[in-house]
Motif scaffolding. Structure first.
Motif, mmCIF file in Angstrom:
data_model
loop_
_atom_site.group_PDB
_atom_site.id
_atom_site.type_symbol
_atom_site.label_atom_id
_atom_site.label_comp_id
_atom_site.label_asym_id
_atom_site.label_seq_id
_atom_site.Cartn_x
_atom_site.Cartn_y
_atom_site.Cartn_z
ATOM 1 N N GLY A 45 37.530 41.247 50.271
ATOM 2 C CA GLY A 45 36.546 42.318 50.118
ATOM 3 C C GLY A 45 35.699 42.052 48.890
ATOM 4 O O GLY A 45 34.757 41.264 48.918
ATOM 5 N N GLY A 50 39.334 44.780 42.904
ATOM 6 C CA GLY A 50 38.981 46.196 42.881
ATOM 7 C C GLY A 50 39.262 46.970 44.150
ATOM 8 O O GLY A 50 39.368 48.198 44.106
ATOM 9 N N CYS A 54 42.928 42.447 49.857
ATOM 10 C CA CYS A 54 43.630 41.163 49.844
ATOM 11 C C CYS A 54 45.090 41.319 49.392
ATOM 12 O O CYS A 54 45.714 40.332 49.004
ATOM 13 C CB CYS A 54 42.921 40.223 48.882
ATOM 14 S SG CYS A 54 42.954 40.886 47.202
ATOM 15 N N ASN A 74 46.817 41.312 43.998
ATOM 16 C CA ASN A 74 45.548 41.032 44.667
ATOM 17 C C ASN A 74 45.432 39.512 44.809
ATOM 18 O O ASN A 74 45.266 38.806 43.801
ATOM 19 C CB ASN A 74 44.372 41.557 43.832
ATOM 20 C CG ASN A 74 44.289 43.065 43.856
ATOM 21 O OD1 ASN A 74 44.417 43.682 44.917
ATOM 22 N ND2 ASN A 74 44.079 43.661 42.708
HETATM 23 FE FE1 FES Z 1 39.057 43.275 46.697
HETATM 24 FE FE2 FES Z 1 40.864 41.341 46.368
HETATM 25 S S1 FES Z 1 39.244 41.384 47.749
HETATM 26 S S2 FES Z 1 40.827 43.269 45.474
#
Ligand code: FES
Ligand code: FES
Length: 406
Positions: A45, A50, A54, A74
């Motif tokens: 994302g 944030g 993932c 993450n």
């Molecule tokens: Fe958004 Fe990893 S892609 S926290």
């Protein structure tokens, strides 16, 4: 191992072993999962820690207790070197369309997914909580999603889907459908029972490898970056004597974002996450001593435990500093970040938006700073001298902090 020799990267994903003889330290865990392993359930994302799309769970063996611990991360900002000799569990590892995990079934039954892009991340955040706490309270379930965003479903159905896993008794759950704790017991039976005995186990082969002493100073070298992983404070100081300007990395939640811009490059990075002797917390009568490798999540848990010991006392000055620090950590990013980032990293980056510098300054906390042949102590207030500037000299590392009860 001399720091000129390169080691093969060994990572287990959903129980399967992957060995990469030429691992590039610049690769993220997310790229490894999607492009090398070929599992596309884990999503990209924001790419900067944030949104939680993932989210995966990492299983790491505690080499002292010989018990694995599990936590969410993450994958988009986790360097591949940080999961060397660890077990990564992705959304594919816990269930599939034919045999969905209870969490996946609950999200579907409660219509808690629309486009589905965020869903694997929500599933894995909840999975991390249940692996550690099979009977959480509703409040604990709500807090477990503080690092996950959904843009289309709305959070009400998602939260509703978690309720079947809650028990009003929390960790005191009788595990017996409301028949075990006398009058206080409130039933928590539901259609979506979480069964810890059915979970994917820590790979026995990995446990054996670790038992054989595989966790030692290792180096990965990519085309542009050298990644060094010491396992003790002495090794760290030796490495820093050779590379005094190396970038120290732990959760990579700050450095990872810097590197993403492409404007900076740290050609020697030293990963601190495997250093056991900087991972301790000691509570004393006049304060607490916290190692530089203690993550924010571990610090928060330890503070909560310690504060609860003073609950029955009518007036206890000891808890004031602890409560102040604990209350700041709660607002610090999301679970996936707090699970890997450390208080020392937050201080050393000297960010103007640091959540911890103000509270640790007013608590009159003192840092211990080591060089190869030096040791000094300094207050947090004097340590930070300007915008992203500290008094840390080349070859030095913050090793612990003393937070007095004042
Ligand atoms: Fe958004 Fe990893 S892609 S926290
Ligand atoms: Fe679409 Fe959450 S279901 S972003």
């Amino acid at each position: 191992m001399p720091v000129s020799t390169t080691a093969p990267l060994i990572v287990f994903v959903n129980g399967y072993k992957y060995v990469d003889e030429k691992a590039d330290p610049e690769m993220t865990l997310l790229v490894f999962i999607r492009e090398v392993v070929g599992l596309k359930g884990t999503k990209l994302g924001c790419g900067e820690g944030g949104c939680g799309a993932c989210t995966v769970v990492v299983g790491k063996m505690n080499l002292r207790t010989k018990r694995p611990i599990h936590y969410s991360v993450n994958a988009c900002i986790t360097p591949i070197g940080a999961v060397h000799l660890k077990h990564v569990i992705t959304v594919e590892g816990i269930g599939n369309v034919r045999r969905p995990h209870a969490i996946q079934s609950a999200l579907a039954a409660y219509h808690a997914s629309q486009c589905g892009f965020c869903t694997p991340g929500f599933v894995m955040s909840l999975y991390a909580l249940l692996r550690n706490n099979p009977k959480p309270t509703e409040h604990e379930l709500e807090e477990t999603f503080d690092g996950n965003l959904c843009r289309c479903t709305g959070y009400r159905p998602i939260l509703d889907a978690t309720k079947p896993f809650a028990c009003p008794m929390g960790s005191k759950c009788c595990q017996n459908g409301g028949k075990g704790n006398g009058d206080d017991c409130k039933p928590c039976n539901s259609d979506f029972e979480y069964d810890p005995s059915q979970e994917i186990i820590f790979p026995p082969e990995l446990a054996l490898i670790l038992d054989g002493g595989a966790m030692k100073l290792s180096v990965f070298r990519g085309p542009r970056v050298k990644w060094i992983m010491p396992t003790s404070k002495d090794e760290l100081l030796d490495v820093l004597r050779m590379y005094p300007n190396a970038k120290l990395v732990n959760g990579n939640t700050e450095v990872g974002i810097e590197l993403k811009s492409g404007k900076v490059l740290y050609d020697v990075q030293v990963y601190l996450g495997n250093i056991q002797d900087l991972s301790d917390i000691y509570f004393m009568s006049n304060g607490m001593q916290v190692g530089a490798n203690v993550t924010l999540a571990d610090l928060q848990r330890a503070l909560k435990r310690e504060i609860s010991k003073f609950e029955s006392l009518p007036c206890s000055y000891q808890t004031r500093s602890m409560e102040a620090v604990e209350s700041m950590i709660r607002w610090f990013a999301g679970n996936q970040i707090r699970n890997v980032s450390t208080w020392a990293g937050n201080l050393a980056t000297a960010s103007p938006i640091s959540d911890l510098i103000p509270v640790l300054s007013v608590c009159q906390a003192q840092l211990t700073i080591h060089g190869k042949n030096s040791l000094r102590r300094q207050s947090v207030k004097d340590f930070v001298v300007g915008y992203r500037k500290t008094t840390l000299r080349p070859g030095e590392a913050v090793t612990s902090i003393f937070i007095p009860f004042n």
